[in-house]
Design a protein around this motif. Structure first.
Motif, PDB file in Angstrom:
ATOM      1  N   ALA A 192       0.841  -1.197   0.000  1.00 22.77           N
ATOM      2  CA  ALA A 192       0.000   0.000   0.000  1.00 22.77           C
ATOM      3  C   ALA A 192       0.874   1.244   0.000  1.00 22.77           C
ATOM      4  O   ALA A 192       1.890   1.309   0.704  1.00 22.77           O
ATOM      5  CB  ALA A 192      -0.915  -0.006   1.222  1.00 22.77           C
ATOM      6  N   GLY A 193       0.474   2.199  -0.827  1.00 24.60           N
ATOM      7  CA  GLY A 193       1.256   3.421  -0.974  1.00 24.60           C
ATOM      8  C   GLY A 193       2.235   3.367  -2.123  1.00 24.60           C
ATOM      9  O   GLY A 193       2.808   4.396  -2.507  1.00 24.60           O
ATOM     10  N   GLY A 194       2.438   2.185  -2.667  1.00 26.98           N
ATOM     11  CA  GLY A 194       3.377   2.008  -3.754  1.00 26.98           C
ATOM     12  C   GLY A 194       2.786   2.352  -5.109  1.00 26.98           C
ATOM     13  O   GLY A 194       1.651   2.814  -5.215  1.00 26.98           O
ATOM     14  N   SER A 195       3.571   2.099  -6.147  1.00 27.62           N
ATOM     15  CA  SER A 195       3.180   2.445  -7.515  1.00 27.62           C
ATOM     16  C   SER A 195       3.416   1.278  -8.462  1.00 27.62           C
ATOM     17  O   SER A 195       4.300   0.449  -8.234  1.00 27.62           O
ATOM     18  CB  SER A 195       3.994   3.648  -8.015  1.00 27.62           C
ATOM     19  N   LEU A 196       2.613   1.248  -9.495  1.00 27.59           N
ATOM     20  CA  LEU A 196       2.794   0.311 -10.604  1.00 27.59           C
ATOM     21  C   LEU A 196       2.427   1.041 -11.887  1.00 27.59           C
ATOM     22  O   LEU A 196       1.615   1.967 -11.878  1.00 27.59           O
ATOM     23  CB  LEU A 196       1.902  -0.921 -10.451  1.00 27.59           C
ATOM     24  N   ARG A 197       3.008   0.575 -12.972  1.00 25.22           N
ATOM     25  CA  ARG A 197       2.659   1.121 -14.283  1.00 25.22           C
ATOM     26  C   ARG A 197       2.257  -0.020 -15.193  1.00 25.22           C
ATOM     27  O   ARG A 197       3.033  -0.941 -15.433  1.00 25.22           O
ATOM     28  CB  ARG A 197       3.834   1.859 -14.890  1.00 25.22           C
ATOM     29  N   LEU A 198       1.035   0.049 -15.673  1.00 26.29           N
ATOM     30  CA  LEU A 198       0.536  -0.932 -16.626  1.00 26.29           C
ATOM     31  C   LEU A 198       0.704  -0.381 -18.039  1.00 26.29           C
ATOM     32  O   LEU A 198       0.601   0.826 -18.261  1.00 26.29           O
ATOM     33  CB  LEU A 198      -0.935  -1.241 -16.375  1.00 26.29           C
ATOM     34  N   SER A 247       0.058   5.755  -5.140  1.00 31.39           N
ATOM     35  CA  SER A 247      -0.663   5.718  -3.854  1.00 31.39           C
ATOM     36  C   SER A 247      -1.661   4.568  -3.826  1.00 31.39           C
ATOM     37  O   SER A 247      -2.833   4.747  -3.458  1.00 31.39           O
ATOM     38  CB  SER A 247      -1.377   7.055  -3.611  1.00 31.39           C
ATOM     39  N   LEU A 248      -1.204   3.420  -4.214  1.00 31.34           N
ATOM     40  CA  LEU A 248      -2.096   2.268  -4.317  1.00 31.34           C
ATOM     41  C   LEU A 248      -2.653   1.864  -2.966  1.00 31.34           C
ATOM     42  O   LEU A 248      -1.978   1.958  -1.929  1.00 31.34           O
ATOM     43  CB  LEU A 248      -1.363   1.101  -4.974  1.00 31.34           C
ATOM     44  N   LYS A 249      -3.892   1.406  -3.004  1.00 34.85           N
ATOM     45  CA  LYS A 249      -4.598   0.974  -1.803  1.00 34.85           C
ATOM     46  C   LYS A 249      -4.975  -0.495  -1.949  1.00 34.85           C
ATOM     47  O   LYS A 249      -5.124  -0.993  -3.076  1.00 34.85           O
ATOM     48  CB  LYS A 249      -5.866   1.794  -1.624  1.00 34.85           C
ATOM     49  N   PRO A 250      -5.179  -1.189  -0.842  1.00 32.99           N
ATOM     50  CA  PRO A 250      -5.600  -2.594  -0.944  1.00 32.99           C
ATOM     51  C   PRO A 250      -6.863  -2.768  -1.779  1.00 32.99           C
ATOM     52  O   PRO A 250      -7.005  -3.772  -2.487  1.00 32.99           O
ATOM     53  CB  PRO A 250      -5.834  -2.985   0.525  1.00 32.99           C
ATOM     54  N   GLU A 251      -7.755  -1.787  -1.755  1.00 35.20           N
ATOM     55  CA  GLU A 251      -8.985  -1.902  -2.549  1.00 35.20           C
ATOM     56  C   GLU A 251      -8.749  -1.743  -4.047  1.00 35.20           C
ATOM     57  O   GLU A 251      -9.678  -1.925  -4.838  1.00 35.20           O
ATOM     58  CB  GLU A 251     -10.037  -0.885  -2.066  1.00 35.20           C
ATOM     59  N   ASP A 252      -7.537  -1.395  -4.458  1.00 35.56           N
ATOM     60  CA  ASP A 252      -7.203  -1.376  -5.877  1.00 35.56           C
ATOM     61  C   ASP A 252      -6.863  -2.778  -6.397  1.00 35.56           C
ATOM     62  O   ASP A 252      -6.687  -2.968  -7.599  1.00 35.56           O
ATOM     63  CB  ASP A 252      -6.009  -0.456  -6.140  1.00 35.56           C
ATOM     64  N   THR A 253      -6.761  -3.733  -5.485  1.00 37.65           N
ATOM     65  CA  THR A 253      -6.472  -5.101  -5.886  1.00 37.65           C
ATOM     66  C   THR A 253      -7.545  -5.613  -6.823  1.00 37.65           C
ATOM     67  O   THR A 253      -8.741  -5.582  -6.500  1.00 37.65           O
ATOM     68  CB  THR A 253      -6.378  -6.012  -4.651  1.00 37.65           C
ATOM     69  N   ALA A 254      -7.134  -6.055  -8.004  1.00 42.45           N
ATOM     70  CA  ALA A 254      -8.079  -6.499  -9.035  1.00 42.45           C
ATOM     71  C   ALA A 254      -7.293  -7.030 -10.226  1.00 42.45           C
ATOM     72  O   ALA A 254      -6.072  -6.866 -10.293  1.00 42.45           O
ATOM     73  CB  ALA A 254      -8.969  -5.347  -9.482  1.00 42.45           C
ATOM     74  N   THR A 255      -8.025  -7.624 -11.133  1.00 47.61           N
ATOM     75  CA  THR A 255      -7.467  -7.937 -12.438  1.00 47.61           C
ATOM     76  C   THR A 255      -7.776  -6.763 -13.354  1.00 47.61           C
ATOM     77  O   THR A 255      -8.931  -6.357 -13.470  1.00 47.61           O
ATOM     78  CB  THR A 255      -8.052  -9.229 -13.008  1.00 47.61           C
ATOM     79  N   TYR A 256      -6.750  -6.242 -13.979  1.00 46.86           N
ATOM     80  CA  TYR A 256      -6.898  -5.066 -14.829  1.00 46.86           C
ATOM     81  C   TYR A 256      -6.856  -5.486 -16.294  1.00 46.86           C
ATOM     82  O   TYR A 256      -5.986  -6.259 -16.713  1.00 46.86           O
ATOM     83  CB  TYR A 256      -5.795  -4.051 -14.538  1.00 46.86           C
ATOM     84  N   PHE A 257      -7.800  -4.954 -17.050  1.00 48.08           N
ATOM     85  CA  PHE A 257      -7.903  -5.246 -18.476  1.00 48.08           C
ATOM     86  C   PHE A 257      -7.823  -3.947 -19.264  1.00 48.08           C
ATOM     87  O   PHE A 257      -8.420  -2.946 -18.864  1.00 48.08           O
ATOM     88  CB  PHE A 257      -9.253  -5.894 -18.810  1.00 48.08           C
TER      89      PHE A 257
END
Length: 117
Positions: free
Chosen positions: A13-19, A84-94
């Motif tokens: 949590a709080g981290g970043s990712l780039r898709l 600023s990722l949150k646990p509720e951002d957990t998902a499969t992204y399309f």
């Protein structure tokens, strides 16, 4: 046209990712590209959309101010910078491409994003 998405992973949590999502056809010119996300038992929901020609963007309220969608027309690639990722951002992204005539006609395979608390 095939859409190839990548960039998911596990982050605290709080981290970043780039898709990123690249279209196989360099001449492909959709009306818009979107990132959807889906959790088990729920319908996919739009997180962000970008108009392919104008670059105008739309964000769901849940990601506004934290996620940024962008595109590189020359590479036919759309990106989703997630901060600023949150646990509720957990998902499969399309990623999905909306054409001018058939709605969201093309979909990429999902990439999993997991945010630990």
């Amino acid at each position: 046209v095939q859409l190839q998405a990548c960039g998911g992973g596990l982050v605290q949590a709080g981290g970043s990712l780039r898709l990123s999502c690249a279209a196989s056809d360099r001449t492909f010119s959709p009306a818009a590209m979107s990132w959807f996300r889906q959790t088990p038992g729920k319908e996919p929901e739009v997180a962000a959309t970008i108009n392919w020609s104008s670059g105008s963007t739309y964000y769901d309220d849940s990601v506004k101010g934290r996620f940024t969608i962008s595109r590189d027309n020359a590479k036919n690639t759309v990106y989703l910078q997630m901060n600023s990722l949150k646990p509720e951002d957990t998902a499969t992204y399309f990623c999905a491409a909306r054409t001018y005539t058939r709605g969201f006609e093309y979909w990429g395979k999902g990439t999993q994003v997991t945010v630990s608390s």
